[in-house]
Design a protein around this motif. Structure first.
Motif, mmCIF file in Angstrom:
data_model
loop_
_atom_site.group_PDB
_atom_site.id
_atom_site.type_symbol
_atom_site.label_atom_id
_atom_site.label_comp_id
_atom_site.label_asym_id
_atom_site.label_seq_id
_atom_site.Cartn_x
_atom_site.Cartn_y
_atom_site.Cartn_z
ATOM 1 N N TYR A 25 -7.535 -3.719 -1.289
ATOM 2 C CA TYR A 25 -7.240 -2.404 -0.736
ATOM 3 C C TYR A 25 -7.927 -1.318 -1.562
ATOM 4 O O TYR A 25 -8.158 -1.485 -2.770
ATOM 5 C CB TYR A 25 -5.731 -2.171 -0.719
ATOM 6 N N ALA A 28 -12.200 -0.371 1.722
ATOM 7 C CA ALA A 28 -11.482 -1.639 1.584
ATOM 8 C C ALA A 28 -12.524 -2.744 1.646
ATOM 9 O O ALA A 28 -13.543 -2.610 2.331
ATOM 10 C CB ALA A 28 -10.476 -1.797 2.712
ATOM 11 N N SER A 51 0.841 -1.193 0.000
ATOM 12 C CA SER A 51 0.000 0.000 0.000
ATOM 13 C C SER A 51 0.877 1.245 0.000
ATOM 14 O O SER A 51 1.947 1.270 0.610
ATOM 15 C CB SER A 51 -0.896 0.004 1.253
#
Length: 557
Positions: A222, A213, A53
């Motif tokens: 995500y 999410a 991420s």
């Protein structure tokens, strides 16, 4: 630094061993001239894996944080090259005697990448944003570090989540933020230094809150904003340009309005090369300017050829995990002791680790407050191992032994070679070992977390210098990875969790180490200085025992 994919809501990290009543000064990073880049305008660094991420709040692994910490900053940081807490976005900080009210005196003149001004309201917008997460954001696989530091949320949606320790954040004025918690915690103030709790611009938060999410079974999707550049805006020396997933690299550029010393090189690229040989060859070919997790055997070769191979301090631990629920023989203390005596850890360190590696005697390195020489030692003694197995009625012990493939970790440079050494030692003691190789992610992580491996190799790199950051990660309560339930061990480990006095807390950790090694849930193997290398034309950054290098310090000769 987190090693497993999910650990539920229990506590997993802790704070720097310092008094809870503190007033501290920030770092000495002042605004200054941009450094020369030697004609090159792009620094390329290779890690061993892809980030998960671009939003550090949704990350829990070192490869993600290597990227995010270049763009995002937390209230507190660690001194360059060390583990001491210093100011980050807060120049100074203090707490009340009870350790429940934390006051941060913020830096002035700081801007976010999107032009918004940094102030106390921005700090509170971030902490309230995390506190009010719902749905899949409450999964420990997504918000691991929020749960580790603050436990639950404004409205817990899972009965296993603990009530949140976060109470409120108040902007006393533009330059003063006050964060209150419900009770003293060993996770603070260290938790305020986590990049997972780095500060985003309020404008980007508003956009982030429009996305969710999602989860299907164990698979997490995500939110889109965390997988591409565009919305996210921090205050760091670099800002995101692009996440090129096809080329496995994140591209960044210098943030010219940065509050501190500006990055010396204009562009930064962090890419993935998943093998040790591949990373070394790319450096030697000039395709990259540096890489992490250098194979111990390559260090001298690179140094002799003129490459920069600075040494990090030791701040990690490798251990041999034993899952008692998977193999009932492991429930016998004599069997666990036999395994401990069977393993030649001195040979492992000598043959498998970089110079500076150490044999581990407990579940934290000797650089962490709480380490003690009073623990029970288990010296290498094959004959004693055989005798203990015989006395336990387990002379023909058989065990499955899992180990990871296609990976290199800071505490475990070559898993297969380490596995072979330990396996051979166990077999010399009469133990029949069945090898179980598995790819690191998701197979190996899922299997060890679920308690599917009788024996396994795992480790940990500390988040900050506090004993609970290590022992609390593993032994604060029942965990499938270990498969045992022992109140004496759990109580000993948790004794310092809410202790506001640093001296008493360290004493609690020392007592906990004694209790853990008496019980011997697994065998600490070693601590290792993870290798990092840079090109011949590179002036490296200060290397960090927490693997928190700041690439804005890099320049070309």
């Amino acid at each position: 630094m987190r090693i497993l994919k999910s650990r539920g809501a229990r506590m997993a990290t802790a704070a720097v061993a310092a008094t809870l009543v503190v007033t501290a000064c920030g770092s000495d990073r002042d605004k200054g001239d941009e450094g020369k880049d030697g004609g090159k305008d792009t620094f390329v660094f290779a890690g061993a894996g892809d980030p998960a991420s671009l939003d550090p709040a949704l990350a829990s692994d070192g490869e993600s944080f290597r990227v995010t910490r270049q763009a995002f900053e937390a209230l507190l940081e660690h001194e360059p090259g060390g583990s001491k807490l210093v100011g980050g976005l807060a120049e100074k900080w203090s707490s009340n005697p009870e350790g429940t009210v934390w006051t941060f005196n913020l830096r002035q003149g700081v801007k976010f990448h999107d032009g918004e001004a940094f102030n106390a309201a921005a700090v509170c917008a971030n902490y309230d944003h995390w506190f009010n997460w719902t749905g899949t954001y409450q999964s420990s696989a997504v918000s691991y570090y929020w749960q580790a530091i603050m436990d639950g949320y404004a409205k817990n949606e899972d009965k296993e989540l603990k009530p949140s320790n976060y109470k409120s954040c108040t902007a006393k004025d533009d330059n003063t933020a006050v964060i209150e918690v419900n009770k003293a915690s060993a996770q603070l103030p260290g938790g305020f230094s986590l990049n997972a709790l780095a500060i985003h611009s309020p404008k980007s938060i508003k956009e982030m809150e429009k996305q969710e999410a999602t989860a299907k079974g164990d698979a997490i999707t995500y939110p889109k904003y965390s997988q591409e550049a565009g919305i996210l805006a921090g205050t760091g020396p670099y800002k995101y340009v692009k996440w090129n997933k096809g080329d496995k690299q994140v591209e960044m550029t210098r943030f010219d309005d940065y509050w501190g010393e500006k990055a010396k090189v204009k562009n930064l690229v962090i890419k993935t090369i998943d093998t040790e040989d591949g990373r070394r060859q790319a450096l030697q070919a000039g395709d990259i300017d540096g890489y992490d997790l250098v194979a111990p055997a390559d260090v001298k070769t690179l140094e002799d050829a003129g490459y920069e191979v600075p040494t990090r301090d030791v701040f990690n631990l490798l251990y041999l995990g034993m899952t008692q629920s998977k193999n009932k023989a492991l429930q016998k203390p004599e069997v666990r002791q036999a395994i401990a005596h069977a393993v030649d850890r001195e040979n492992l360190v000598k043959t498998q680790l970089p110079e500076g590696g150490k044999v581990a005697t407990q579940f934290m390195p000797d650089t962490v407050a709480g380490y003690t020489d009073k623990v029970k030692k288990y010296e290498f003694d094959t004959a004693k191992a055989k005798s203990l197995l015989k006395g336990a009625g387990e002379s023909k012990l058989k065990v499955d032994f899992c180990y990871p493939t296609e990976v290199s970790r800071p505490y475990m440079p070559n898993p297969q070679d380490i596995f072979e050494l330990v396996k051979n030692d166990l077999e010399k003691a009469g133990i029949t070992v069945t090898p179980k190789p598995m790819t690191w992610a998701p197979d190996y992580l899922d299997a060890t977390e679920a308690g599917s491996c009788a024996l396994h190799l795992l480790g940990w790199t500390g988040d900050f210098n506090d004993g609970y950051n290590f022992i609390g990660t593993w032994f604060a309560g029942k965990d499938k990875q270990w498969g045992f339930d022992d109140k004496k061990v759990f109580d000993a480990v948790n004794a310092g969790a809410e202790e506001p006095d640093a001296t008493k807390r360290v004493a609690d950790y020392e007592a906990a180490n004694v209790a853990i090694m008496d019980f011997l849930p697994g065998l600490p193997l070693s601590s290792s200085p993870p290798g990092i290398a840079f090109g011949k034309n590179v002036n490296p950054p200060k290397v960090s025992p927490l693997t928190q290098e700041n690439f804005a310090e890099v320049s070309f000769k």
